[in-house]
Structures are given as C-alpha cells and as structure tokens.
Design an enzyme around this catalytic site. Structure first.
Site, PDB file in Angstrom:
ATOM      1  N   ASP A  17       0.870  -1.175   0.000  1.00  0.00           N
ATOM      2  CA  ASP A  17       0.000   0.000   0.000  1.00  0.00           C
ATOM      3  C   ASP A  17       0.908   1.227   0.000  1.00  0.00           C
ATOM      4  O   ASP A  17       1.607   1.493   0.989  1.00  0.00           O
ATOM      5  CB  ASP A  17      -0.873  -0.042   1.256  1.00  0.00           C
ATOM      6  N   ILE A  18       0.902   1.983  -1.077  1.00  0.00           N
ATOM      7  CA  ILE A  18       1.812   3.120  -1.206  1.00  0.00           C
ATOM      8  C   ILE A  18       1.577   4.176  -0.131  1.00  0.00           C
ATOM      9  O   ILE A  18       2.483   4.929   0.210  1.00  0.00           O
ATOM     10  CB  ILE A  18       1.747   3.715  -2.629  1.00  0.00           C
ATOM     11  N   ASN A  31      -5.199  12.956 -11.295  1.00  0.00           N
ATOM     12  CA  ASN A  31      -5.849  13.473 -12.497  1.00  0.00           C
ATOM     13  C   ASN A  31      -5.431  14.938 -12.619  1.00  0.00           C
ATOM     14  O   ASN A  31      -4.838  15.505 -11.704  1.00  0.00           O
ATOM     15  CB  ASN A  31      -7.371  13.282 -12.436  1.00  0.00           C
ATOM     16  N   GLY A  39      -9.035   5.232  -6.913  1.00  0.00           N
ATOM     17  CA  GLY A  39      -7.810   4.441  -6.946  1.00  0.00           C
ATOM     18  C   GLY A  39      -6.717   4.992  -6.052  1.00  0.00           C
ATOM     19  O   GLY A  39      -6.963   5.428  -4.917  1.00  0.00           O
ATOM     20  N   VAL A  40      -5.493   4.990  -6.581  1.00  0.00           N
ATOM     21  CA  VAL A  40      -4.326   5.471  -5.838  1.00  0.00           C
ATOM     22  C   VAL A  40      -4.523   6.924  -5.419  1.00  0.00           C
ATOM     23  O   VAL A  40      -4.221   7.305  -4.286  1.00  0.00           O
ATOM     24  CB  VAL A  40      -3.044   5.319  -6.687  1.00  0.00           C
ATOM     25  N   ASP A  41      -5.043   7.740  -6.326  1.00  0.00           N
ATOM     26  CA  ASP A  41      -5.251   9.163  -6.049  1.00  0.00           C
ATOM     27  C   ASP A  41      -6.153   9.353  -4.828  1.00  0.00           C
ATOM     28  O   ASP A  41      -5.828  10.099  -3.898  1.00  0.00           O
ATOM     29  CB  ASP A  41      -5.855   9.822  -7.286  1.00  0.00           C
ATOM     30  N   GLY A 131      -4.256   1.663 -14.271  1.00  0.00           N
ATOM     31  CA  GLY A 131      -5.581   1.550 -13.649  1.00  0.00           C
ATOM     32  C   GLY A 131      -6.662   2.008 -14.607  1.00  0.00           C
ATOM     33  O   GLY A 131      -6.744   1.550 -15.748  1.00  0.00           O
ATOM     34  N   VAL A 132      -7.453   2.963 -14.161  1.00  0.00           N
ATOM     35  CA  VAL A 132      -8.595   3.431 -14.945  1.00  0.00           C
ATOM     36  C   VAL A 132      -8.188   4.141 -16.235  1.00  0.00           C
ATOM     37  O   VAL A 132      -9.032   4.353 -17.104  1.00  0.00           O
ATOM     38  CB  VAL A 132      -9.529   4.346 -14.112  1.00  0.00           C
TER      39      VAL A 132
END
Length: 188
Positions: A17-18, A31, A39-41, A131-132
């Site tokens: 997990d970052i 974005n 997600g990550v963001d 990812g997306v």
C-alpha cells in the site's frame, strides 16, 4: 523483493500500500485537477488528510490554473503520510485517445526530476497508467522501468532508491518481468 540497479539508482518492486510507504516521496497517479479521485489518487488524498487537498487547491489557484498537464509532475508536502512529499503526476488516458507511450514515460522522468529538485533520495511509484487510464500492465511496466533506467543513466547519484509499490501480485509479477527483461537481474 526483486531489485536491480539502473546505474546508481536501486530499483525494486514490492507488494503493498503506497500510502504506508516510508520514503522521502511517493508518487500519486493523479488526475489533472489535482483535487482527488479514485484508486491510488483517492487513497493518497484520504491518507494524507485534508491539508493535501488544500495544498492542491492552492496550486490550482496559483501556478496551475488549468490543471497539471499529462506527463508532468508537481510536489506537495506529504502531510499525514509517512512520506515527506507527494509528487503528483498525470498519466495519459488511453480511453480518451492519449496513446503516446512517451507521455506515459514522461510521468516517471518528470517525477524523478521533481524528486531530485526536492533532494529526495528515495521515491515510491505506483503503476501509473495501469488503472482506470487503460494502459496494459505490460505497457505501464515497460514505460516505468525504461524511463527510470534511462533517467538513472543520465543523472547518476541523484536518487538512491526507486520502489515500485504495487497493489496486486499479478501486477507485481509484470513489473518483475519488465525489470528482468531490462537486463536488471534479480536481487533480494
């Protein structure tokens, strides 16, 4: 952990997990609005706390009124994260017709440039683009490993350790294969 050296930069992969990584800086697959997302963001914004959103809003108000361009990077403090800084980068969105691999590679090189400017010696990346935004794990891994290795050759002894912190075992296996294919060899 698989590891290799891209000249003086140690490159490793790990499952994790970052938002829990202890590093000088972590990279956010953001974005262009910088105002959070999924997600990550979303995970980084949630873990860093509300001051991260405030810092991103300030960037938008001052230096980035039109948002962060694809392939570029900018830093904020890490706030409640174990990392001192968050480096935000915007990957190209294949679903929106942004299919240039150089734009994806730029996410990694620009993030490394920003890390170097900050004096960060350790940097953790997610699988930006995988990812997306629709890049295949293979394309994302090859762009990431290639960009980091090329940057390390051009700027040796600037960043000590680049970690790819990946959220699934299959994704990590793809990054491990890209690292091995790049002639890096296995490590730890």
């Amino acid at each position: 952990m698989i590891g290799a050296y891209g000249r003086s930069v140690r490159i490793t992969t790990e499952l994790g997990d970052i938002t829990r990584v202890e590093a000088d800086a972590i990279v956010n697959a953001a974005n262009s609005t910088l105002l959070g997302g999924g997600g990550v963001d979303g995970a980084i914004h949630a873990a860093a706390g509300p001051r991260l959103l405030a810092a991103c809003r300030e960037l938008r108000r001052t230096t980035l009124p039109d948002g962060l361009p694809v392939g570029d990077a900018v830093a904020t403090p890490g706030f409640d994260l174990p990392a001192r800084w968050v480096i935000h980068t915007v990957g190209p969105n294949r679903h929106a017709g942004q299919t240039d691999p150089a734009a994806l590679a730029s996410c990694f090189t620009r993030s490394l440039d920003v890390a170097a400017d900050l004096g960060a010696r350790t940097l953790a990346f997610p699988a930006v683009g995988a990812g997306v935004y629709g890049w295949s794990p293979d394309d994302a891994a090859n762009a990431a490993i290639g960009a980091v290795r090329a940057w390390a050759v051009a700027r040796p002894h600037v960043v000590d350790h680049v970690r790819f912190v990946l959220f699934s075992a299959p994704l990590r296996a793809v990054f491990d294969a890209a690292l091995a294919a790049a002639g890096a060899g296995a490590g730890e």
